[in-house]
Design an enzyme around this catalytic site. Structure first.
Site, short mmCIF file in Angstrom:
data_model
loop_
_atom_site.label_atom_id
_atom_site.label_comp_id
_atom_site.label_asym_id
_atom_site.label_seq_id
_atom_site.Cartn_x
_atom_site.Cartn_y
_atom_site.Cartn_z
N MET A 129 0.83 -1.22 -0.05
CA MET A 129 -0.12 -0.03 0.03
C MET A 129 0.76 1.20 -0.07
O MET A 129 0.46 2.25 0.56
CB MET A 129 -0.96 0.15 1.20
CG MET A 129 -1.88 -1.16 1.20
SD MET A 129 -2.80 -0.88 -0.55
CE MET A 129 -4.10 -2.58 -0.31
N ASN A 146 2.13 -6.44 -9.87
CA ASN A 146 0.98 -5.91 -8.56
C ASN A 146 -0.35 -6.63 -8.90
O ASN A 146 -0.79 -6.93 -9.92
CB ASN A 146 0.95 -4.69 -8.93
CG ASN A 146 0.22 -3.75 -7.65
OD1 ASN A 146 0.14 -4.27 -6.42
ND2 ASN A 146 -1.02 -3.20 -8.21
N HIS A 148 -4.37 -5.77 -8.10
CA HIS A 148 -5.13 -4.88 -7.84
C HIS A 148 -6.54 -5.18 -7.75
O HIS A 148 -7.12 -5.80 -8.85
CB HIS A 148 -5.00 -3.66 -8.82
CG HIS A 148 -5.80 -2.43 -8.35
ND1 HIS A 148 -5.70 -1.47 -7.33
CD2 HIS A 148 -6.87 -1.75 -9.05
CE1 HIS A 148 -6.73 -0.50 -7.29
NE2 HIS A 148 -7.31 -0.97 -8.43
N VAL A 183 0.21 4.95 -11.44
CA VAL A 183 -0.28 3.95 -10.43
C VAL A 183 -1.25 3.19 -10.99
O VAL A 183 -2.26 3.50 -11.59
CB VAL A 183 -0.85 4.76 -9.48
CG1 VAL A 183 -1.56 3.75 -8.14
CG2 VAL A 183 0.24 5.78 -8.39
C1 GAR Z 1 -5.58 -7.19 -2.17
O1 GAR Z 1 -7.10 -7.29 -2.37
C2 GAR Z 1 -4.86 -6.22 -3.35
O2 GAR Z 1 -5.63 -6.61 -4.57
C3 GAR Z 1 -5.22 -5.00 -2.62
O3 GAR Z 1 -4.82 -4.95 -1.29
C4 GAR Z 1 -5.36 -6.46 -0.94
C5 GAR Z 1 -4.31 -7.18 -0.11
O4 GAR Z 1 -4.86 -8.24 0.61
N1 GAR Z 1 -4.19 -3.96 -3.29
C6 GAR Z 1 -4.32 -2.74 -3.62
O5 GAR Z 1 -5.46 -2.27 -3.30
C7 GAR Z 1 -3.32 -2.21 -4.28
N2 GAR Z 1 -3.83 -0.80 -4.84
P1 GAR Z 1 -3.69 -9.46 1.21
O6 GAR Z 1 -3.03 -8.60 2.26
O7 GAR Z 1 -5.01 -10.31 2.10
O8 GAR Z 1 -3.26 -10.09 -0.02
#
Ligand code: GAR
Length: 231
Positions: A129, A146, A148, A183
């Site tokens: 993040m 990445n 998303h 981004v």
């Molecule tokens: C995931 O859903 C991922 O897509 C999102 O954070 C979550 C992490 O979950 N990422 C973003 O939003 C990046 N822009 P996790 O820690 O359980 O893998």
């Protein structure tokens, strides 16, 4: 009778590319090291939160679905969920606390040094993040992936799930892509579509999107490795 099954069935997320029916890697199921020509990608993973995508990657590697091994987890938040998962799974962890870094570039230089030190082939941002800089992108050109929680290019940035709900879309999903400076703007590797179910809240939709993330992230890593000729 309708020709199509109701596409709002939460179990019927559309996949592209379709998940392989056969094991991806020849030799799956054999003893580790059975073939001397086997090439296993060395993966670095970056996480800030719960770490379910990190654990999904480790699982895909250990089940032989992905010709790779996770060699290092980097986190920016001490005590985040990913740390407990890595401890349980026996994956080395390094803390790169962004609050201790002098700048975004400094944080990325330290991350790059850590991943280089373990000879990582690819680095996966699995719920990272923080916005990354060109320093990290240049350290792992076309090797930084990445995940998303939206069908990019829609709903970039923070809370892709909430943005999709607020927009009233009936189909959302998740995207694994290569990282560029813009981004959530890099070349797309794999996407999965997830129908929005009427009346569903954000948490329930996020759970169904995450279930698809766990499927497509290993596929995306495989695809990225193949495109680079690493596999
Ligand atoms: C995931 O859903 C991922 O897509 C999102 O954070 C979550 C992490 O979950 N990422 C973003 O939003 C990046 N822009 P996790 O820690 O359980 O893998």
């Amino acid at each position: 009778m309708p020709a199509l099954v109701d596409p709002s069935d939460p179990g019927l997320a559309v996949q592209w590319p379709l998940p392989p029916q056969q094991p991806i890697h020849p030799g799956d199921g054999e003893e580790p090291g059975a073939s001397s020509t086997d090439r296993r990608l060395r993966l670095g993973v970056m996480a800030s939160g719960n770490g379910s995508n990190f654990e999904a990657l480790v699982g895909a590697c250990r089940r032989g679905e992905l010709a790779a091994e996770v060699v290092l987890l980097a986190v920016n938040k001490p005590g985040c969920g990913a740390v407990a998962r890595a401890e349980r799974l026996g994956i080395p962890i390094q803390l790169h606390d962004h609050r201790q870094a002098a700048s975004r570039e400094g944080l990325d230089d330290a991350l790059a040094a850590s991943f280089r030190a373990v000879n990582a082939d690819l680095v996966v941002m699995a719920g990272w993040m923080r916005i990354v800089t060109q320093r990290l992108i240049d350290a792992f050109p076309d090797r930084l992936v990445n995940i998303h929680p939206s069908l990019l290019p829609s709903f970039r940035g923070v809370d892709g799930v909430g943005q999709a709900l607020a927009a009233g879309v009936t189909l959302t999903g998740c995207t694994a892509h290569l990282v560029r400076l813009e981004v959530d703007g890099g070349p797309i590797l794999v996407q999965a579509a997830v129908p929005v179910v009427a009346g569903e809240d954000r948490a329930a939709l996020a759970r169904r999107i995450q279930a698809q993330e766990h499927r497509i992230l290993p596929l995306a890593v495989q695809l990225a490795g193949e495109r680079l000729g690493l596999l």
